[in-house]
Design an enzyme around this catalytic site. Structure first.
Site, PDB file in Angstrom:
ATOM      1  N   GLY A  95       0.833  -1.208   0.000  1.00  0.00           N
ATOM      2  CA  GLY A  95       0.000   0.000   0.000  1.00  0.00           C
ATOM      3  C   GLY A  95       0.864   1.253   0.000  1.00  0.00           C
ATOM      4  O   GLY A  95       0.553   2.226  -0.687  1.00  0.00           O
ATOM      5  N   ILE A  96       1.941   1.222   0.758  1.00  0.00           N
ATOM      6  CA  ILE A  96       2.816   2.398   0.822  1.00  0.00           C
ATOM      7  C   ILE A  96       3.565   2.559  -0.496  1.00  0.00           C
ATOM      8  O   ILE A  96       3.760   3.677  -0.975  1.00  0.00           O
ATOM      9  CB  ILE A  96       3.783   2.284   2.025  1.00  0.00           C
ATOM     10  N   LYS A 117      18.503 -13.036  -0.717  1.00  0.00           N
ATOM     11  CA  LYS A 117      18.120 -14.117  -1.625  1.00  0.00           C
ATOM     12  C   LYS A 117      17.055 -13.672  -2.622  1.00  0.00           C
ATOM     13  O   LYS A 117      16.059 -13.052  -2.248  1.00  0.00           O
ATOM     14  CB  LYS A 117      17.581 -15.298  -0.796  1.00  0.00           C
ATOM     15  N   THR A 118      17.264 -14.015  -3.874  1.00  0.00           N
ATOM     16  CA  THR A 118      16.325 -13.587  -4.921  1.00  0.00           C
ATOM     17  C   THR A 118      15.304 -14.672  -5.272  1.00  0.00           C
ATOM     18  O   THR A 118      14.356 -14.404  -5.999  1.00  0.00           O
ATOM     19  CB  THR A 118      17.080 -13.221  -6.222  1.00  0.00           C
ATOM     20  N   LYS A 119      15.533 -15.885  -4.768  1.00  0.00           N
ATOM     21  CA  LYS A 119      14.669 -16.994  -5.197  1.00  0.00           C
ATOM     22  C   LYS A 119      13.179 -16.762  -4.908  1.00  0.00           C
ATOM     23  O   LYS A 119      12.338 -17.020  -5.779  1.00  0.00           O
ATOM     24  CB  LYS A 119      15.163 -18.300  -4.552  1.00  0.00           C
ATOM     25  N   THR A 131      11.543 -14.063  -4.897  1.00  0.00           N
ATOM     26  CA  THR A 131      11.060 -13.120  -5.919  1.00  0.00           C
ATOM     27  C   THR A 131      10.908 -13.838  -7.260  1.00  0.00           C
ATOM     28  O   THR A 131       9.895 -13.696  -7.947  1.00  0.00           O
ATOM     29  CB  THR A 131      12.045 -11.936  -6.057  1.00  0.00           C
ATOM     30  N   CYS A 177     -14.288   9.891  19.597  1.00  0.00           N
ATOM     31  CA  CYS A 177     -15.440   8.990  19.525  1.00  0.00           C
ATOM     32  C   CYS A 177     -15.660   8.284  20.867  1.00  0.00           C
ATOM     33  O   CYS A 177     -16.134   8.913  21.807  1.00  0.00           O
ATOM     34  CB  CYS A 177     -15.287   8.035  18.347  1.00  0.00           C
ATOM     35  N   LEU A 214     -14.490  10.364  23.561  1.00  0.00           N
ATOM     36  CA  LEU A 214     -15.399  11.426  24.031  1.00  0.00           C
ATOM     37  C   LEU A 214     -16.406  10.810  24.989  1.00  0.00           C
ATOM     38  O   LEU A 214     -16.679  11.341  26.068  1.00  0.00           O
ATOM     39  CB  LEU A 214     -16.136  12.082  22.858  1.00  0.00           C
ATOM     40  N   ARG A 259     -22.642   4.549  16.740  1.00  0.00           N
ATOM     41  CA  ARG A 259     -24.093   4.365  16.912  1.00  0.00           C
ATOM     42  C   ARG A 259     -24.617   5.150  18.096  1.00  0.00           C
ATOM     43  O   ARG A 259     -25.805   5.385  18.210  1.00  0.00           O
ATOM     44  CB  ARG A 259     -24.412   2.893  17.203  1.00  0.00           C
ATOM     45  N   HIS A 262     -14.002  11.642  13.923  1.00  0.00           N
ATOM     46  CA  HIS A 262     -12.628  11.114  13.921  1.00  0.00           C
ATOM     47  C   HIS A 262     -11.692  12.043  13.147  1.00  0.00           C
ATOM     48  O   HIS A 262     -11.507  11.856  11.938  1.00  0.00           O
ATOM     49  CB  HIS A 262     -12.599   9.736  13.246  1.00  0.00           C
ATOM     50  N   GLU A 285      -8.576  12.082  13.027  1.00  0.00           N
ATOM     51  CA  GLU A 285      -7.352  11.438  12.525  1.00  0.00           C
ATOM     52  C   GLU A 285      -7.432  11.092  11.040  1.00  0.00           C
ATOM     53  O   GLU A 285      -6.410  11.032  10.361  1.00  0.00           O
ATOM     54  CB  GLU A 285      -7.028  10.180  13.342  1.00  0.00           C
TER      55      GLU A 285
END
Ligand code: GLN
Length: 533
Positions: free
Chosen positions: A18-19, A188-190, A192, A381, A384, A462, A507, A509
């Site tokens: 994802g990064i 090690k490349t194996k 991959t 949330c 609070l 909720r 939220h 964040e």
């Protein structure tokens, strides 16, 4: 017509796919292209909203109220764009819509199959996000690891999609692991090689291979991977562990990743403006203060459960010139008796969102300790709700006050189900979700932080502060510093006279970005820095 980039992962999960995808997004946007991103998840849940954070990390909420994969948070933070529910779908949601159509009789007696029906539905989503956003480039991350049974339909759909578009419109990036074997003193490349072989066996030849490693990868290793995996050596990118995830785009840029991607997509090489990212990193480097912040939660064994909170603290820290040391504290282990020992050395206490009774009393103890000791407190949330319960018990004479989520028979349910939630039975996608406006009261800490009177935060809950007790709480000294514009819902509370005690039902964040830290987090971290000094 949009160009499409697919990002697949090999060898193991949690590689930072994802990064990597988000970093490429950052680079392409920095080159003046309109970029959008999406995550396609192979599991059968309809969305991650019903999944435990222990299983899947944080649930990231978009402006339009989608309960999404945490990678959406990386995407938003790296490309600095708000995404929508279009940016995340699961195999479960695809099956759900196909089965609904089958039950309606839409297939007129035909057999419904993975190929072509599931793959068609996936391709329709690829076209739809391109149409709806008008993006120049769509980056689609395929969840899971190549070789998984369940990700096959997604990779097959992407393969077909490439053949349906003109040459140069689609490319594949494969992210793999290059492990270091200590006994052999080499990487090690194996693994991959094997994962690329697996990918090729289902018809996809990667255009670029991004190698994740905790060790340096020498040119010889790069050449070996290139030879075995049928790419050029420069198309093997190296991405070693970085002290900050925000350095990843720069590392890839130095290897000319963005330039090569644009060439392959037949897009003009516009110049890259990486100045905002570079100055963020320089400011992070220059932080010469530090603060200690406790995050009191329940999912503390998996920091990914609080990913956006931790990121937002970091962003605000850079703005305030201080490094934020985050201490994850298990609320289940916290009580009034040990609060001093656990939280005494903290400059700030943050209680994030959460569900369920476990650890709730510890969160109340954390809020109480912050109130009594004058330690800056940010409640989010459930944070609070815990603060309101604490205040009702300690200052408004409502002994045992709690949330109806935990005790439906409570004498003082100061937090109660929202009326619109009363008849809701299903758990999936039924909370109050997404951005809602809040009117902030002038003269409060919240107003000081936001500097405006109408703000929007993303919600996922909720329960709300029970209006039946609102007057009593206010009379006892609780300040309702933010409410829905019609005044009906309490959105923010704070304690006047305390150095900084603010809580938000939304939220914040989710809206923090490295170069645009969230005002509430900035307010909180700078109060923590003041306490430290
Ligand atoms: N469990 C609480 C509610 O549903 C708080 C939710 C949250 O913290 N996201 O209202």
């Amino acid at each position: 017509m949009a160009k499409h980039i697919f990002v697949t992962g090999g060898v193991v999960s949690s590689l930072g796919k994802g990064i990597t995808a988000a970093s490429l997004g950052h680079l392409l946007k920095a080159r003046g292209y309109q970029v959008t991103m999406q995550k396609m998840d192979p599991y059968l849940n309809v969305d991650p909203g019903t999944m435990s954070p222990f299983q899947h990390g944080e649930v990231f909420v978009t402006e339009d109220g989608h309960e999404g994969d945490l990678d959406l948070g990386h995407y938003e933070r790296f490309i600095d764009e708000n995404l929508t529910r279009e940016s995340n779908f699961t195999q479960g949601s695809i099956y759900q819509s196909l089965i609904a159509r089958e039950r309606r009789g839409d297939y007129l007696g035909g057999t419904v199959q993975v190929i072509p029906h599931v793959t068609e539905a996936i391709k329709a989503r690829l076209r739809r996000i391109a149409d709806q956003t008008g993006a120049d480039i769509v980056i689609s991350e395929i969840g899971g690891t190549v070789g998984d049974i369940e990700s096959l339909p997604f990779i097959e759909a992407a393969r077909q999609f490439k053949k349906e578009l003109p040459y140069g419109d689609v490319l594949f990036v494969h992210v793999t692991l290059v492990p270091y074997i200590a006994a052999a003193h080499e990487v090690k490349t194996k693994p991959t090689q094997h994962s690329v072989k697996e990918l090729r066996s289902i018809g996809v030849q990667p255009d670029f291979i991004v190698c994740r490693s905790d060790h340096e990868i020498e040119d010889g290793v790069r050449e070996k991977i290139a030879l075995f995996c049928d790419v050029r050596p420069e198309e093997v990118l190296v991405c070693t562990d970085a002290p900050s995830i925000y350095e990843v785009p720069l590392g890839l840029h130095e290897q000319r990743f963005d330039e090569m991607v644009l060439d392959r997509l037949c897009l003009e090489r516009r110049s890259a403006d990486l100045a905002p990212l570079r100055s963020f990193l320089a400011a992070a480097d220059a932080c010469d203060e530090e603060v200690d912040v406790a995050v009191v939660g329940k999912y503390v064994s998996l920091p990914d459960a609080y990913l956006s909170v931790i990121e937002a603290l970091g962003h605000a820290g850079v703005r305030c010139g201080c490094r934020v040391n985050v201490h994850l504290v298990d609320g289940e282990e916290l009580s009034d008796a040990n609060a001093g020992a656990v939280l005494g050395g903290m400059d700030g206490i943050l209680v994030p969102g959460g569900f369920g009774q476990r650890a709730f009393e510890g969160k109340i103890a954390a809020a109480r300790y912050a109130r009594k000791q004058g330690i800056p407190y940010l409640g989010i949330c459930l944070g609070l709700q815990a603060a309101v319960c604490m205040f009702a018990r300690d200052a408004a004479g409502m002994s045992g006050a709690t949330s109806a989520e935990f005790d439906a028979e409570a004498a003082f349910p100061v937090v109660d189900l929202m009326p619109e939630q009363e008849d809701v039975e299903g758990k999936g996608g039924t909370m109050r979700l997404g951005a809602y406006p809040c009117k902030v009261e002038p003269g409060t800490k919240a107003f000081e932080a936001y500097g405006e009177s109408i703000i929007y935060e993303r919600h996922r809950h909720r329960y709300e502060v029970n209006n039946a007790f609102r007057e009593r709480l206010v009379e006892a000294g609780l300040s309702v510093s933010g409410a829905s514009p019609d005044g009906r819902l309490v959105e923010m509370v704070e304690l006047p006279g305390h150095p900084w005690f603010v809580a938000s039902q939304g939220h914040p964040e989710f809206k923090s970005r490295p170069t645009r830290p969230h005002p509430l987090f900035c307010g909180f971290v700078s109060a923590a820095a003041v306490r430290r000094a």
